[in-house]
Design a protein around this motif. Structure first.
Motif, PDB file in Angstrom:
ATOM      1  N   LEU A   1      -3.908  -1.367 -13.866  1.00 55.93           N
ATOM      2  CA  LEU A   1      -4.633  -2.249 -14.781  1.00 55.93           C
ATOM      3  C   LEU A   1      -4.903  -3.625 -14.172  1.00 55.93           C
ATOM      4  O   LEU A   1      -5.393  -4.518 -14.861  1.00 55.93           O
ATOM      5  CB  LEU A   1      -3.861  -2.401 -16.094  1.00 55.93           C
ATOM      6  CG  LEU A   1      -3.699  -1.123 -16.911  1.00 55.93           C
ATOM      7  CD1 LEU A   1      -2.905  -1.403 -18.177  1.00 55.93           C
ATOM      8  CD2 LEU A   1      -5.053  -0.511 -17.249  1.00 55.93           C
ATOM      9  N   ALA A   2      -4.575  -3.790 -12.896  1.00 54.07           N
ATOM     10  CA  ALA A   2      -4.795  -5.039 -12.155  1.00 54.07           C
ATOM     11  C   ALA A   2      -4.029  -6.212 -12.765  1.00 54.07           C
ATOM     12  O   ALA A   2      -4.446  -7.353 -12.649  1.00 54.07           O
ATOM     13  CB  ALA A   2      -6.280  -5.352 -12.046  1.00 54.07           C
ATOM     14  N   ARG A   3      -2.918  -5.932 -13.413  1.00 52.61           N
ATOM     15  CA  ARG A   3      -2.036  -7.009 -13.880  1.00 52.61           C
ATOM     16  C   ARG A   3      -1.259  -7.587 -12.706  1.00 52.61           C
ATOM     17  O   ARG A   3      -0.785  -8.706 -12.769  1.00 52.61           O
ATOM     18  CB  ARG A   3      -1.036  -6.476 -14.910  1.00 52.61           C
ATOM     19  CG  ARG A   3      -1.669  -6.075 -16.213  1.00 52.61           C
ATOM     20  CD  ARG A   3      -0.573  -5.692 -17.191  1.00 52.61           C
ATOM     21  NE  ARG A   3      -1.037  -4.608 -18.011  1.00 52.61           N
ATOM     22  CZ  ARG A   3      -0.263  -3.736 -18.638  1.00 52.61           C
ATOM     23  NH1 ARG A   3       1.046  -3.806 -18.530  1.00 52.61           N
ATOM     24  NH2 ARG A   3      -0.776  -2.788 -19.378  1.00 52.61           N
ATOM     25  N   LYS A   4      -1.099  -6.762 -11.675  1.00 51.82           N
ATOM     26  CA  LYS A   4      -0.415  -7.149 -10.441  1.00 51.82           C
ATOM     27  C   LYS A   4      -1.213  -6.597  -9.277  1.00 51.82           C
ATOM     28  O   LYS A   4      -1.997  -5.672  -9.444  1.00 51.82           O
ATOM     29  CB  LYS A   4       0.989  -6.525 -10.374  1.00 51.82           C
ATOM     30  CG  LYS A   4       2.030  -7.127 -11.239  1.00 51.82           C
ATOM     31  CD  LYS A   4       3.375  -6.422 -11.117  1.00 51.82           C
ATOM     32  CE  LYS A   4       3.719  -5.935  -9.735  1.00 51.82           C
ATOM     33  NZ  LYS A   4       5.029  -5.290  -9.622  1.00 51.82           N
ATOM     34  N   GLU A   5      -0.961  -7.153  -8.113  1.00 46.94           N
ATOM     35  CA  GLU A   5      -1.517  -6.617  -6.882  1.00 46.94           C
ATOM     36  C   GLU A   5      -0.354  -6.120  -6.030  1.00 46.94           C
ATOM     37  O   GLU A   5       0.771  -6.612  -6.170  1.00 46.94           O
ATOM     38  CB  GLU A   5      -2.319  -7.685  -6.137  1.00 46.94           C
ATOM     39  CG  GLU A   5      -3.631  -8.043  -6.818  1.00 46.94           C
ATOM     40  CD  GLU A   5      -4.579  -6.866  -6.970  1.00 46.94           C
ATOM     41  OE1 GLU A   5      -4.691  -6.046  -6.035  1.00 46.94           O
ATOM     42  OE2 GLU A   5      -5.204  -6.756  -8.035  1.00 46.94           O
ATOM     43  N   PRO A   6      -0.589  -5.147  -5.172  1.00 42.62           N
ATOM     44  CA  PRO A   6       0.488  -4.603  -4.350  1.00 42.62           C
ATOM     45  C   PRO A   6       1.098  -5.675  -3.447  1.00 42.62           C
ATOM     46  O   PRO A   6       0.393  -6.541  -2.936  1.00 42.62           O
ATOM     47  CB  PRO A   6      -0.189  -3.528  -3.509  1.00 42.62           C
ATOM     48  CG  PRO A   6      -1.563  -3.397  -4.001  1.00 42.62           C
ATOM     49  CD  PRO A   6      -1.865  -4.526  -4.900  1.00 42.62           C
ATOM     50  N   ASP A   7       2.411  -5.583  -3.282  1.00 44.79           N
ATOM     51  CA  ASP A   7       3.087  -6.493  -2.370  1.00 44.79           C
ATOM     52  C   ASP A   7       4.121  -5.712  -1.567  1.00 44.79           C
ATOM     53  O   ASP A   7       4.322  -4.527  -1.788  1.00 44.79           O
ATOM     54  CB  ASP A   7       3.724  -7.670  -3.114  1.00 44.79           C
ATOM     55  CG  ASP A   7       4.721  -7.239  -4.179  1.00 44.79           C
ATOM     56  OD1 ASP A   7       5.049  -6.041  -4.267  1.00 44.79           O
ATOM     57  OD2 ASP A   7       5.195  -8.110  -4.925  1.00 44.79           O
ATOM     58  N   GLY A   8       4.727  -6.378  -0.625  1.00 37.89           N
ATOM     59  CA  GLY A   8       5.733  -5.727   0.212  1.00 37.89           C
ATOM     60  C   GLY A   8       5.135  -4.574   1.009  1.00 37.89           C
ATOM     61  O   GLY A   8       4.059  -4.700   1.584  1.00 37.89           O
ATOM     62  N   GLU A   9       5.838  -3.454   1.010  1.00 36.48           N
ATOM     63  CA  GLU A   9       5.387  -2.277   1.759  1.00 36.48           C
ATOM     64  C   GLU A   9       4.059  -1.728   1.252  1.00 36.48           C
ATOM     65  O   GLU A   9       3.339  -1.057   1.987  1.00 36.48           O
ATOM     66  CB  GLU A   9       6.437  -1.171   1.688  1.00 36.48           C
ATOM     67  CG  GLU A   9       7.708  -1.478   2.442  1.00 36.48           C
ATOM     68  CD  GLU A   9       8.710  -0.339   2.327  1.00 36.48           C
ATOM     69  OE1 GLU A   9       8.339   0.769   1.893  1.00 36.48           O
ATOM     70  OE2 GLU A   9       9.881  -0.568   2.684  1.00 36.48           O
ATOM     71  N   LEU A  10       3.731  -1.991  -0.002  1.00 34.70           N
ATOM     72  CA  LEU A  10       2.484  -1.476  -0.580  1.00 34.70           C
ATOM     73  C   LEU A  10       1.272  -2.349  -0.262  1.00 34.70           C
ATOM     74  O   LEU A  10       0.148  -1.981  -0.579  1.00 34.70           O
ATOM     75  CB  LEU A  10       2.616  -1.339  -2.098  1.00 34.70           C
ATOM     76  CG  LEU A  10       3.615  -0.298  -2.588  1.00 34.70           C
ATOM     77  CD1 LEU A  10       3.700  -0.332  -4.104  1.00 34.70           C
ATOM     78  CD2 LEU A  10       3.239   1.090  -2.107  1.00 34.70           C
ATOM     79  N   ASP A  11       1.497  -3.504   0.322  1.00 27.66           N
ATOM     80  CA  ASP A  11       0.402  -4.424   0.627  1.00 27.66           C
ATOM     81  C   ASP A  11      -0.293  -3.999   1.911  1.00 27.66           C
ATOM     82  O   ASP A  11      -0.062  -4.545   2.977  1.00 27.66           O
ATOM     83  CB  ASP A  11       0.954  -5.852   0.744  1.00 27.66           C
ATOM     84  CG  ASP A  11      -0.157  -6.883   0.817  1.00 27.66           C
ATOM     85  OD1 ASP A  11      -1.325  -6.526   0.620  1.00 27.66           O
ATOM     86  OD2 ASP A  11       0.163  -8.056   1.081  1.00 27.66           O
TER      87      ASP A  11
END
Length: 89
Positions: free
Chosen positions: A65-75
């Protein structure tokens, strides 16, 4: 050399099975995306998809839902590109 995802019906069935979620909203978004794009997914997209399926339902929903963006290993570019496609499905 392993068989590409699209050429292996077992891998495709396994992908669908992993996509089953406990949260109905996630299930609907993911099912709609797979119905439209599964046949054209590259192996890199399947790998990114598998990484997303490792997330808890709440985390996945926030990303879808684009409330967050990927970070860490998912970035990674593959994850960002896949999420963009999934959000439009």
């Amino acid at each position: 050399m392993s068989i590409p995802h699209q050429a292996d019906p077992v891998k495709r069935a396994r992908l669908r099975w992993r996509a089953r979620r406990g949260l109905l909203e996630n299930d609907l978004i993911i099912s709609r995306f797979l119905d439209a794009h599964e046949a054209s997914m590259t192996d890199a997209e399947v790998e990114a998809f598998s990484s997303l399926m490792d997330l808890a339902d709440g985390e996945l929903m926030d990303l879808l839902l684009a409330r967050k963006e990927p970070d860490g290993e998912l970035d990674s570019p593959h994850i960002h590109a896949l999420l963009e496609r999934m959000r439009k499905a």
